[in-house]
Design an enzyme around this catalytic site. Structure first.
Site, PDB file in Angstrom:
ATOM      1  N   GLY A 168       9.476 -42.329  -2.160  1.00  9.03           N
ATOM      2  CA  GLY A 168      10.738 -41.603  -2.208  1.00  9.03           C
ATOM      3  C   GLY A 168      10.616 -40.203  -1.660  1.00  9.03           C
ATOM      4  O   GLY A 168      10.105 -39.990  -0.565  1.00  9.03           O
ATOM      5  N   GLY A 197      11.548 -41.506   8.912  1.00 11.42           N
ATOM      6  CA  GLY A 197      11.752 -40.104   8.576  1.00 11.42           C
ATOM      7  C   GLY A 197      13.012 -39.536   9.206  1.00 11.42           C
ATOM      8  O   GLY A 197      13.722 -38.738   8.589  1.00 11.42           O
ATOM      9  N   ASP A 198      13.311 -39.969  10.419  1.00 10.46           N
ATOM     10  CA  ASP A 198      14.540 -39.528  11.088  1.00 10.46           C
ATOM     11  C   ASP A 198      15.768 -40.116  10.391  1.00 10.46           C
ATOM     12  O   ASP A 198      16.811 -39.461  10.294  1.00 10.46           O
ATOM     13  CB  ASP A 198      14.526 -39.951  12.557  1.00 10.46           C
ATOM     14  N   GLU A 217      11.300 -31.644  18.975  1.00 15.01           N
ATOM     15  CA  GLU A 217      10.869 -32.218  20.248  1.00 15.01           C
ATOM     16  C   GLU A 217      11.625 -31.604  21.420  1.00 15.01           C
ATOM     17  O   GLU A 217      11.644 -32.148  22.513  1.00 15.01           O
ATOM     18  CB  GLU A 217      11.034 -33.735  20.236  1.00 15.01           C
ATOM     19  N   THR A 219       9.321 -35.683   1.941  1.00 16.69           N
ATOM     20  CA  THR A 219       9.405 -37.143   1.953  1.00 16.69           C
ATOM     21  C   THR A 219       8.044 -37.727   1.609  1.00 16.69           C
ATOM     22  O   THR A 219       7.009 -37.248   2.064  1.00 16.69           O
ATOM     23  CB  THR A 219       9.895 -37.665   3.316  1.00 16.69           C
ATOM     24  N   ALA A 261      18.056 -37.885  18.690  1.00 12.86           N
ATOM     25  CA  ALA A 261      18.962 -39.025  18.832  1.00 12.86           C
ATOM     26  C   ALA A 261      18.878 -39.941  17.610  1.00 12.86           C
ATOM     27  O   ALA A 261      19.900 -40.432  17.113  1.00 12.86           O
ATOM     28  CB  ALA A 261      18.636 -39.799  20.106  1.00 12.86           C
TER      29      ALA A 261
END
Length: 292
Positions: free
Chosen positions: A212, A239-240, A138, A207, A43
């Site tokens: 950066g 990160g998402d 997940e 990442t 999500a």
């Protein structure tokens, strides 16, 4: 018409409570008020992409409860297409998060409905018109493996945010267009960033937090710097945010390096606000003159 960007992954309600210290075994500690926020790697990724203008649909599952309604509202208000988010008989996934004064957190995740995301849900999706499929881990691994295989055979670019690290079939790794990992996960997988390509993906992005990212291709490694922000408030979901923004730009036809440069800006902006989904910037905020 299928959305150009499809995201396969989890949708969780994050229940966050601040505590002075973590309880020891058999001990009870008092905490602050519980804050309920929309979360889940899938999500979060979809919302981050939608906020910067992508036409994106999430393949996932929530329960028919209040937390499920919270997640659907957050997704839809951000512009994510939820027609592929099914309602499961199981409760919505929940992440129970305790946060100590130093900003460290401890998390217990109850997958709930996310465990019901299956290969049959992938088979019900038309990949006609899709440009990119982005997955995270997940939801059941076998569902992710199946989705990457189906998308690859349909000529769709495949992106996998391999967090946490899990063992994947060699064929699945070879079907990846882009593998996304952080530097700690990269170290678990290969002795050097360039070693990631030996696993099979056509390219990789590592990442590096405030430093950066590094884009790894057959031509070599390109460092993508982050941007400086005035204050880091909360790194949850950064990160998402990166994965969603990168996928959004790839779906628009950007090169991997250009997409990573844009994603680094989005991730940097996301840490200046609290929470995951509520912190994600819009395209206008990313393109502001102040962002350079």
């Amino acid at each position: 018409m299928t959305n150009p960007l499809l995201v396969l992954g989890s949708a969780n309600a994050d229940l966050v409570v601040e505590v002075g210290r973590r309880p020891a075994g058999g001990e009870t500690v008092l905490g602050g008020d519980t804050v309920v926020l929309p979360g889940g790697k899938g999500a979060n990724t979809a919302v981050a992409a939608a906020r910067v203008g992508a036409s994106v649909a999430l393949i996932g599952a929530v329960g028919g409860d209040g937390y499920g309604s919270l997640l659907r509202e957050s997704l839809e208000s951000s512009g994510v297409d939820t027609k592929l988010v099914k309602t499961s008989a199981r409760p919505t996934g929940i992440a129970y998060i305790t946060v100590t004064p130093d900003g460290e957190n401890s998390i217990v995740v109850s997958p709930g409905a996310n465990a019901d995301v299956s290969s049959s849900d992938v088979d019900a999706v038309s990949f006609d018109g899709a440009q990119v499929l982005t997955c995270s881990l997940e939801v059941p691994l076998e569902t992710v493996v199946h989705a990457i295989g189906v998308a690859s055979k349909a000529g769709v670019w495949t992106v996998l945010n391999l967090s946490p690290v899990a063992e994947l079939p060699a064929e699945t790794l070879r079907q990846l267009t882009v593998l996304i990992v952080n530097e700690h996960e990269a170290a678990q997988l290969a002795p050097g960033f360039d070693g990631l390509l030996q696993l099979g993906p056509k390219s990789a992005v590592v990442t590096l937090g405030a430093r950066g990212a590094a884009v790894v291709t057959e031509e070599g490694i390109t460092e993508v710097p982050s941007i400086e922000v005035a204050e880091v408030v909360d790194t949850t979901g950064a990160g998402d945010a990166f994965a969603g923004a990168l996928s959004a730009r790839l779906a628009e036809g950007d090169t991997l390096v250009d997409a990573a440069k844009y994603a680094a800006k989005v991730a940097a902006l996301s840490v200046t606000k609290a929470g995951a989904q509520p912190s994600y910037p819009t395209a206008a905020e990313v393109s502001s003159p102040a962002m350079g």
